[in-house]
Design an enzyme around this catalytic site. Structure first.
Site, short mmCIF file in Angstrom:
data_model
loop_
_atom_site.label_atom_id
_atom_site.label_comp_id
_atom_site.label_asym_id
_atom_site.label_seq_id
_atom_site.Cartn_x
_atom_site.Cartn_y
_atom_site.Cartn_z
N PRO A 88 16.24 -16.23 29.49
CA PRO A 88 15.89 -17.15 28.40
C PRO A 88 14.91 -16.53 27.42
CG PRO A 88 14.96 -17.90 30.51
CD PRO A 88 15.80 -16.70 30.81
N ALA A 91 10.47 -17.12 26.88
CA ALA A 91 10.01 -17.69 28.16
C ALA A 91 9.04 -16.75 28.88
CB ALA A 91 11.20 -17.99 29.05
N GLY A 92 8.66 -15.65 28.21
CA GLY A 92 7.74 -14.70 28.86
C GLY A 92 8.44 -13.88 29.92
N LEU A 93 9.79 -13.85 29.88
CA LEU A 93 10.53 -13.13 30.92
C LEU A 93 11.19 -11.86 30.38
CD1 LEU A 93 12.01 -16.21 32.84
CD2 LEU A 93 9.89 -14.96 33.28
N GLY A 94 10.73 -11.40 29.22
CA GLY A 94 11.12 -10.07 28.74
C GLY A 94 12.50 -10.00 28.12
N ALA A 97 12.61 -7.28 25.22
CA ALA A 97 12.53 -5.89 25.71
C ALA A 97 13.82 -5.51 26.42
CB ALA A 97 11.34 -5.73 26.66
N ASP A 139 6.75 -4.21 28.85
CA ASP A 139 8.04 -4.90 29.00
C ASP A 139 9.23 -3.92 28.99
OD1 ASP A 139 6.41 -7.11 28.96
OD2 ASP A 139 7.53 -8.20 27.43
#
Ligand code: PMV
Length: 309
Positions: A88, A91-94, A97, A139
């Site tokens: 997603p 969401a801070g989940l890269g 990157a 990231d």
């Protein structure tokens, strides 16, 4: 002929923000991936399911990565790029990157450039800088290398290996935010309180080294304690908010060993470690409150690419 690359998203276990200012961070690749296909074309074009979901911010950075690689390696920039993601965005989940790493790896594969993971990271950074301003590089490094790494800007990433697997819980707040804005806020805090910031950065750098050791030895309860301490430091910088603090409280009340925001904060996701027997219940209770929550097993491999005729 076309080339495909798959790159994983990531969770920062400890050290976000402080890593931008020279501290160690600990990061893990996640079993959620971005898949990119690159094929020759008469013009440069990108189609992406990210754009269909309204997340069009990757378009310009993707073209920057390709333009820069085409220039540096004297190859054609006219390619058709197709992006499909199950990471997603925001969401801070890269997700950005992983997208840049997969684009660089697939373009490298199509043109037989034979780039190493570190070279792919350098190419991906061109796109990352155009989105985030001055990112640390953690990231793209974790997405390219995979597994778990200790990362510090300017040093080669150190792999953290262990027997078997470890389990992490991730829960998405549903709030998007700009990493660039969050980095800018922390830089202002650093300028206003240089002494305090320096002490915190040294402390969190040490905490990341200790967290790596706890993950390696499977001391998940102490790792949890370190996560919660790290959350307090991030709160003190003003990058958390009521929603994230509430989620961390909830995770702790439900019996997690520890929890913290992960990534830039201000929204995005929280990360927790919990006793094995409690994980399922924690995931379903957070999900019931409307937060997309899942548990993942690490380690997960880094970017891979292949050619199809
Ligand atoms: O964009 P995010 O949420 O994955 O955060 C990246 C981590 C930061 O430390 C905040 C920025 C960086 O470049 O390291």
């Amino acid at each position: 002929m076309r080339a495909t690359a798959e790159a994983p998203g990531k969770a920062i276990i400890t050290g976000e923000h402080f890593v931008v200012h020279g501290a160690w961070a600990l990061a893990a690749a996640l079993p959620r991936k971005v898949r990119v296909t690159v094929e020759p074309s008469s013009k440069f074009e990108v189609t992406s399911d990210l754009f269909r979901r309204g997340e069009s911010r990757e378009l310009v950075p993707v073209s920057r990565v390709v333009e820069e690689m085409a220039r540096e390696f004297s190859e054609k920039p006219e390619v058709r790029i197709t992006i499909a993601s199950d990471v997603p965005g925001g969401a801070g989940l890269g997700s950005s990157a992983a997208t840049m790493v997969a684009v660089a790896a697939a373009y490298s594969r199509l043109n037989s450039l034979g780039l190493t993971a570190n070279e792919i990271v350098s190419c991906a950074m061109v796109g990352e800088q155009s989105i985030h301003g001055k990112p640390s590089g953690v990231d793209p490094a974790i997405s390219a290398h995979g597994g778990v790494i200790l990362f510090r800007t300017g040093a080669a990433p150190k792999g953290v290996s262990f027997e078997g697997t470890r389990s992490l819980i991730l829960s998405y707040s549903g709030l998007n935010r700009s990493t660039k804005g969050q980095i800018g806020h922390v830089t202002k805090m650093k300028d206003r309180y240089p002494g305090m910031f320096e002490s915190l950065a040294v402390g969190i750098g040490d905490l990341s080294l200790r967290a790596a050791e706890m993950l390696r030895t499977g001391s998940m309860d102490e790792l949890g304690t370190l996560l919660t301490i790290n959350h307090a430091a991030l709160m003190s910088l003003g990058v958390s908010n009521d929603t994230l603090d509430g989620m961390v409280d909830l995770l702790l009340k439900m019996g997690s060993y520890g929890a913290k925001l992960t990534g830039a904060g201000g929204g995005g996701s929280v990360l927790a470690v919990a006793p094995e027997g409690k994980e399922k219940r924690i995931v379903s209770r957070l999900s019931a409150r409307g937060f997309e929550t899942f548990s993942v097993k690490i380690p997960v491999e880094g970017v891979k690419s292949w050619l199809e005729r």
